[in-house]
Design an enzyme around this catalytic site. Structure first.
Site, PDB file in Angstrom:
ATOM      1  N   ASP A 105       0.853  -1.159   0.000  1.00 54.58           N
ATOM      2  CA  ASP A 105       0.000   0.000   0.000  1.00 54.58           C
ATOM      3  C   ASP A 105       0.909   1.234   0.000  1.00 54.58           C
ATOM      4  O   ASP A 105       1.789   1.347   0.837  1.00 54.58           O
ATOM      5  CB  ASP A 105      -0.794  -0.120   1.300  1.00 54.58           C
ATOM      6  CG  ASP A 105      -1.627   1.058   1.601  1.00 54.58           C
ATOM      7  OD1 ASP A 105      -1.759   1.927   0.741  1.00 54.58           O
ATOM      8  OD2 ASP A 105      -2.156   1.092   2.727  1.00 54.58           O
ATOM      9  N   GLY A 152       0.498   7.294   2.266  1.00 57.09           N
ATOM     10  CA  GLY A 152       0.977   7.699   3.575  1.00 57.09           C
ATOM     11  C   GLY A 152       2.239   6.977   4.002  1.00 57.09           C
ATOM     12  O   GLY A 152       2.632   7.037   5.151  1.00 57.09           O
ATOM     13  N   GLN A 153       2.845   6.265   3.068  1.00 60.56           N
ATOM     14  CA  GLN A 153       3.996   5.454   3.440  1.00 60.56           C
ATOM     15  C   GLN A 153       5.246   5.907   2.723  1.00 60.56           C
ATOM     16  O   GLN A 153       6.200   5.148   2.593  1.00 60.56           O
ATOM     17  CB  GLN A 153       3.727   3.981   3.121  1.00 60.56           C
ATOM     18  CG  GLN A 153       2.503   3.448   3.786  1.00 60.56           C
ATOM     19  CD  GLN A 153       2.675   1.986   4.127  1.00 60.56           C
ATOM     20  OE1 GLN A 153       3.340   1.633   5.079  1.00 60.56           O
ATOM     21  NE2 GLN A 153       2.083   1.132   3.340  1.00 60.56           N
ATOM     22  N   GLY A 154       5.217   7.136   2.224  1.00 61.09           N
ATOM     23  CA  GLY A 154       6.359   7.662   1.477  1.00 61.09           C
ATOM     24  C   GLY A 154       7.681   7.476   2.190  1.00 61.09           C
ATOM     25  O   GLY A 154       8.706   7.245   1.569  1.00 61.09           O
ATOM     26  N   TYR A 181       8.676   5.012   3.653  1.00 59.49           N
ATOM     27  CA  TYR A 181       9.191   3.651   3.462  1.00 59.49           C
ATOM     28  C   TYR A 181       9.567   3.382   2.005  1.00 59.49           C
ATOM     29  O   TYR A 181       9.878   2.267   1.639  1.00 59.49           O
ATOM     30  CB  TYR A 181       8.169   2.613   3.919  1.00 59.49           C
ATOM     31  CG  TYR A 181       7.772   2.801   5.359  1.00 59.49           C
ATOM     32  CD1 TYR A 181       8.729   2.677   6.367  1.00 59.49           C
ATOM     33  CD2 TYR A 181       6.470   3.126   5.694  1.00 59.49           C
ATOM     34  CE1 TYR A 181       8.375   2.875   7.686  1.00 59.49           C
ATOM     35  CE2 TYR A 181       6.107   3.318   7.018  1.00 59.49           C
ATOM     36  CZ  TYR A 181       7.066   3.196   8.010  1.00 59.49           C
ATOM     37  OH  TYR A 181       6.717   3.384   9.309  1.00 59.49           O
TER      38      TYR A 181
END
Ligand code: GTP
Length: 173
Positions: A58, A61-63, A65
């Site tokens: 996904d 909101g995980q930029g 990572y």
């Protein structure tokens, strides 16, 4: 289906776009090797169907990572990008994430096939695939050297998935 040698396909998109629902269609009922590999705050789902290794995560909101998931880019042979056709508010966010993916050196330099799933086509206010193509800028520069295809899908029923998967497997052969 996809035959001959093993290949790696990435399944990505924003949260709630339908990735897990799509993946469930490719999993056989007795699929034992599906697993979720959590790292620090970032989880990747991996499983194998026939000779295709699917790797999914996904993006939203995980930029932070991003550097972790970029490791999967170099050895993938195809990308499935899942979009919620009814999520008009976040179509621009979906475009931004797709652009970042396409600009990555490992993706940019290769003629990698990109299958876009215009998912949730069953919802009343779903945008048409043509609008999704425009919204994602698929008619523009970043994908001009790549084979790409858009498929309207309903991941709940599986409608449209087989056609998309057939296209992708033909591209990977
Ligand atoms: P994350 O786990 O948050 O990354 O989401 P995801 O991309 O894996 O989406 P998921 O498969 O969990 O689907 C999100 C929601 O949309 C669920 O309630 C699904 O049942 C629903 N959904 C998925 N595909 C479709 C579709 O084609 N049509 C409709 N109407 N609902 C769908």
């Amino acid at each position: 289906g996809i035959r001959r040698k093993d290949c790696n396909v990435l399944v990505v998109g924003l949260d709630n776009s339908g990735k897990s629902t799509v993946l469930n269609h490719f999993k056989s009922p007795d699929c034992k090797d599906s697993n979720v590999v959590p790292t620090i705050g970032f989880s990747v789902e991996k499983f194998k169907y026939k000779n295709v290794h699917f790797t999914a995560w996904d993006m939203s909101g995980q930029g932070r990572y991003r550097n972790l998931w970029e490791h999967y880019y170099s050895d993938c042979q195809g990308v499935i990008y899942v979009v919620d056709s009814a999520d008009k508010l976040r179509l621009a966010v979906a475009k931004d994430e797709l652009d970042i993916l396409l600009k990555h050196p490992e993706i940019k330099s290769r003629s990698l096939p990109i299958l876009v799933l215009a998912n949730k086509m069953d919802l009343r206010d779903a945008l048409s695939p043509v609008k999704i193509v425009q919204g994602l800028g698929l008619d523009q520069d970043l994908v001009k050297d790549k084979p790409w295809q858009i498929a309207a899908t309903n991941a709940l029923t599986g409608d449209g998935l087989a056609a998309g998967a057939d296209w992708l497997s033909d591209q990977i052969q």
